[in-house]
Design a protein around this motif. Structure first.
Motif, PDB file in Angstrom:
ATOM      1  N   LYS A 156       0.822  -1.216   0.000  1.00  0.00           N
ATOM      2  CA  LYS A 156       0.000   0.000   0.000  1.00  0.00           C
ATOM      3  C   LYS A 156       0.852   1.261   0.000  1.00  0.00           C
ATOM      4  O   LYS A 156       0.392   2.326  -0.422  1.00  0.00           O
ATOM      5  CB  LYS A 156      -0.945   0.005   1.205  1.00  0.00           C
ATOM      6  N   GLY A 157       2.090   1.157   0.467  1.00  0.00           N
ATOM      7  CA  GLY A 157       2.973   2.313   0.488  1.00  0.00           C
ATOM      8  C   GLY A 157       3.847   2.446  -0.743  1.00  0.00           C
ATOM      9  O   GLY A 157       4.702   3.341  -0.814  1.00  0.00           O
ATOM     10  N   ILE A 158       3.667   1.552  -1.734  1.00  0.00           N
ATOM     11  CA  ILE A 158       4.477   1.570  -2.950  1.00  0.00           C
ATOM     12  C   ILE A 158       3.604   1.987  -4.133  1.00  0.00           C
ATOM     13  O   ILE A 158       2.491   1.469  -4.284  1.00  0.00           O
ATOM     14  CB  ILE A 158       5.077   0.172  -3.216  1.00  0.00           C
ATOM     15  N   PRO A 159       4.051   2.926  -4.964  1.00  0.00           N
ATOM     16  CA  PRO A 159       3.266   3.316  -6.141  1.00  0.00           C
ATOM     17  C   PRO A 159       2.905   2.102  -6.989  1.00  0.00           C
ATOM     18  O   PRO A 159       3.728   1.200  -7.174  1.00  0.00           O
ATOM     19  CB  PRO A 159       4.210   4.268  -6.891  1.00  0.00           C
ATOM     20  N   TRP A 160       1.686   2.108  -7.514  1.00  0.00           N
ATOM     21  CA  TRP A 160       1.202   0.934  -8.250  1.00  0.00           C
ATOM     22  C   TRP A 160       2.061   0.628  -9.469  1.00  0.00           C
ATOM     23  O   TRP A 160       2.258  -0.536  -9.823  1.00  0.00           O
ATOM     24  CB  TRP A 160      -0.258   1.128  -8.668  1.00  0.00           C
ATOM     25  N   LEU A 161       2.606   1.678 -10.113  1.00  0.00           N
ATOM     26  CA  LEU A 161       3.426   1.445 -11.293  1.00  0.00           C
ATOM     27  C   LEU A 161       4.713   0.702 -10.922  1.00  0.00           C
ATOM     28  O   LEU A 161       5.138  -0.221 -11.634  1.00  0.00           O
ATOM     29  CB  LEU A 161       3.768   2.778 -11.964  1.00  0.00           C
ATOM     30  N   SER A 162       5.317   1.080  -9.797  1.00  0.00           N
ATOM     31  CA  SER A 162       6.521   0.380  -9.338  1.00  0.00           C
ATOM     32  C   SER A 162       6.214  -1.077  -9.030  1.00  0.00           C
ATOM     33  O   SER A 162       6.994  -1.977  -9.367  1.00  0.00           O
ATOM     34  CB  SER A 162       7.087   1.061  -8.092  1.00  0.00           C
ATOM     35  N   SER A 163       5.059  -1.323  -8.401  1.00  0.00           N
ATOM     36  CA  SER A 163       4.653  -2.693  -8.068  1.00  0.00           C
ATOM     37  C   SER A 163       4.436  -3.522  -9.325  1.00  0.00           C
ATOM     38  O   SER A 163       4.888  -4.670  -9.420  1.00  0.00           O
ATOM     39  CB  SER A 163       3.378  -2.674  -7.229  1.00  0.00           C
ATOM     40  N   ALA A 164       3.737  -2.920 -10.302  1.00  0.00           N
ATOM     41  CA  ALA A 164       3.446  -3.644 -11.537  1.00  0.00           C
ATOM     42  C   ALA A 164       4.722  -3.957 -12.304  1.00  0.00           C
ATOM     43  O   ALA A 164       4.925  -5.084 -12.782  1.00  0.00           O
ATOM     44  CB  ALA A 164       2.485  -2.830 -12.407  1.00  0.00           C
ATOM     45  N   TRP A 179      14.793  -3.550  -6.543  1.00  0.00           N
ATOM     46  CA  TRP A 179      15.095  -2.116  -6.567  1.00  0.00           C
ATOM     47  C   TRP A 179      13.833  -1.283  -6.783  1.00  0.00           C
ATOM     48  O   TRP A 179      13.668  -0.216  -6.195  1.00  0.00           O
ATOM     49  CB  TRP A 179      16.116  -1.832  -7.656  1.00  0.00           C
ATOM     50  N   LEU A 180      12.942  -1.765  -7.646  1.00  0.00           N
ATOM     51  CA  LEU A 180      11.694  -1.034  -7.898  1.00  0.00           C
ATOM     52  C   LEU A 180      10.846  -0.928  -6.629  1.00  0.00           C
ATOM     53  O   LEU A 180      10.139   0.065  -6.425  1.00  0.00           O
ATOM     54  CB  LEU A 180      10.898  -1.723  -9.002  1.00  0.00           C
ATOM     55  N   LEU A 181      10.927  -1.941  -5.767  1.00  0.00           N
ATOM     56  CA  LEU A 181      10.222  -1.871  -4.487  1.00  0.00           C
ATOM     57  C   LEU A 181      10.947  -0.933  -3.520  1.00  0.00           C
ATOM     58  O   LEU A 181      10.343  -0.041  -2.932  1.00  0.00           O
ATOM     59  CB  LEU A 181      10.122  -3.278  -3.867  1.00  0.00           C
ATOM     60  N   ALA A 182      12.260  -1.141  -3.385  1.00  0.00           N
ATOM     61  CA  ALA A 182      13.031  -0.386  -2.400  1.00  0.00           C
ATOM     62  C   ALA A 182      13.203   1.075  -2.778  1.00  0.00           C
ATOM     63  O   ALA A 182      13.269   1.949  -1.902  1.00  0.00           O
ATOM     64  CB  ALA A 182      14.406  -1.038  -2.217  1.00  0.00           C
ATOM     65  N   ASN A 183      13.251   1.374  -4.071  1.00  0.00           N
ATOM     66  CA  ASN A 183      13.477   2.743  -4.509  1.00  0.00           C
ATOM     67  C   ASN A 183      12.331   3.675  -4.123  1.00  0.00           C
ATOM     68  O   ASN A 183      12.498   4.893  -4.077  1.00  0.00           O
ATOM     69  CB  ASN A 183      13.691   2.789  -6.021  1.00  0.00           C
ATOM     70  N   SER A 184      11.168   3.089  -3.829  1.00  0.00           N
ATOM     71  CA  SER A 184      10.019   3.909  -3.444  1.00  0.00           C
ATOM     72  C   SER A 184      10.215   4.589  -2.095  1.00  0.00           C
ATOM     73  O   SER A 184       9.506   5.542  -1.768  1.00  0.00           O
ATOM     74  CB  SER A 184       8.743   3.054  -3.403  1.00  0.00           C
ATOM     75  N   VAL A 185      11.177   4.118  -1.278  1.00  0.00           N
ATOM     76  CA  VAL A 185      11.438   4.754   0.020  1.00  0.00           C
ATOM     77  C   VAL A 185      12.856   5.310   0.096  1.00  0.00           C
ATOM     78  O   VAL A 185      13.355   5.594   1.177  1.00  0.00           O
ATOM     79  CB  VAL A 185      11.193   3.772   1.185  1.00  0.00           C
ATOM     80  N   GLY A 186      13.519   5.411  -1.054  1.00  0.00           N
ATOM     81  CA  GLY A 186      14.788   6.120  -1.060  1.00  0.00           C
ATOM     82  C   GLY A 186      16.051   5.316  -1.188  1.00  0.00           C
ATOM     83  O   GLY A 186      17.093   5.728  -0.694  1.00  0.00           O
ATOM     84  N   ALA A 187      16.021   4.129  -1.822  1.00  0.00           N
ATOM     85  CA  ALA A 187      17.279   3.443  -2.131  1.00  0.00           C
ATOM     86  C   ALA A 187      18.081   4.337  -3.064  1.00  0.00           C
ATOM     87  O   ALA A 187      17.525   4.904  -3.996  1.00  0.00           O
ATOM     88  CB  ALA A 187      17.003   2.102  -2.803  1.00  0.00           C
ATOM     89  N   PRO A 188      19.375   4.519  -2.827  1.00  0.00           N
ATOM     90  CA  PRO A 188      20.159   5.536  -3.529  1.00  0.00           C
ATOM     91  C   PRO A 188      20.406   5.255  -5.001  1.00  0.00           C
ATOM     92  O   PRO A 188      21.467   4.779  -5.404  1.00  0.00           O
ATOM     93  CB  PRO A 188      21.468   5.570  -2.740  1.00  0.00           C
TER      94      PRO A 188
END
Length: 323
Positions: A56-64, A230-239
């Motif tokens: 729920k905290g990850i943008p749907w496009l990143s999840s898809a 990375w697509l999951l983690a980048n949503s909260v600031g992976a560098p």
């Protein structure tokens, strides 16, 4: 050929009425498939609540896109396995290989990942392929995959060394891994394992071309899995790009750790530990890293069920058209 029992043609497989033994074997195969699907579904259900909180905290496009990357990695992995099977006998084609590999791979959700290999061998035999041929292909696929993972683990070295002073063993194993990829060495090692299992050894040396194709495909598999994480983690600031590189190394280590933790269903626990160890070396906190590791596992299960179901349905439709 490397098999005791020869492959059968499609006509021979379908020829004549089935004996009682054949009917019992068919029933056992269907039961085995039902059991592995049950365990996979149970794994999905038990982690769903925690997974959904994270997603729920990850943008749907990143999840898809993350799920697409996972499905793509599975498809490339099947290609790597299928070309090995083709090397060991008459080519079977991608669709047929996908049905055997993907449906059989669901056996990893049962404690003791050996079930995946057994189910693949039985599905291969049902399709007219010798069990030893399927097992040999899986053995080579595993060996090359471990070396590919060792190479990519270098990308996660900063994070690995920060969390474990004993990570130097990865560097020590790299020369060993490259040596093992030499056609003479890989052929000898595969034949040795087959002899220990009382199977005939390989009757010809594996080629540089085949090993190169398999190795390249498996490197791409880990890269796509790293993209998924990375697509999951980048949503909260992976560098940025640095985080992407670390995620590739993390997935290479995590998936290999899960493979060797064969007592655990699908390597549960070992895979997550490796992911968390690497992600916490970026801008991600330990609770967030663990949440992404759990989310990744659930998405792997979804991708496995989607690809296995698609392969089985495609094979079923092809069989009806042929009939």
């Amino acid at each position: 050929m490397t098999t005791v029992e020869p492959d059968k043609t499609a006509a021979e497989v379908a020829k004549g009425p089935k004996s009682t033994r054949a009917k019992l074997l068919d029933a056992a195969r269907w039961l085995a498939i039902a059991v592995v699907v049950f365990f996979a579904a149970r794994s999905l259900i038990t982690s769903w609540d925690e997974f959904w909180v994270t997603m729920k905290g990850i943008p749907w496009l990143s999840s898809a896109l993350s799920l697409v990357a996972l499905v793509s990695s599975i498809a490339v992995g099947v290609y790597a396995w299928q070309i090995i099977v083709d090397e060991l006998g008459k080519p079977i084609g991608y669709a047929r290989g996908a049905q055997i590999n993907l449906v059989g791979s669901l056996g990893k959700y049962i404690p003791g990942s050996v079930w995946a290999y057994l189910l693949q061998m039985e599905l291969g035999r049902k399709a007219g392929l010798a069990r030893a041929r399927i097992f040999t292909a899986s053995l080579i696929h595993l060996g090359v995959g471990v070396v590919a993972a060792l190479v990519l683990s270098i990308l996660a070295m900063p994070a690995v060394f920060a969390n474990s002073p004993y990570a130097w063993w990865l560097l020590v194993l790299l020369p060993v891994g490259f040596t093992a990829l030499h056609p003479r060495v890989l052929t000898w090692g595969t034949s040795l394992v087959l002899r220990i299992l009382r199977r005939p050894p390989l009757d010809h040396r594996l080629s540089y071309k085949l090993i190169g194709k398999v190795f390249g495909a498996l490197v791409l598999v880990y890269a796509l899995q790293g993209l998924h994480l990375w697509l999951l983690a980048n949503s909260v600031g992976a560098p940025g790009f640095g985080g992407f590189v670390l995620c590739i190394g993390a997935m290479a280590i995590a998936m290999t750790s899960g493979t060797f933790a064969f007592i655990l269903p699908s390597g549960v626990g070992a895979r997550e530990f490796a992911m968390v160890a690497v992600l916490t070396a970026t801008a991600i906190s330990s609770p967030q890293a663990l949440a992404f590791a759990v989310a990744s596992r659930v998405m792997f299960t979804v991708a496995d069920l989607i690809t296995a179901g698609g392969a089985a349905l495609t094979a079923r439709l092809q069989a009806r058209r042929t009939a």
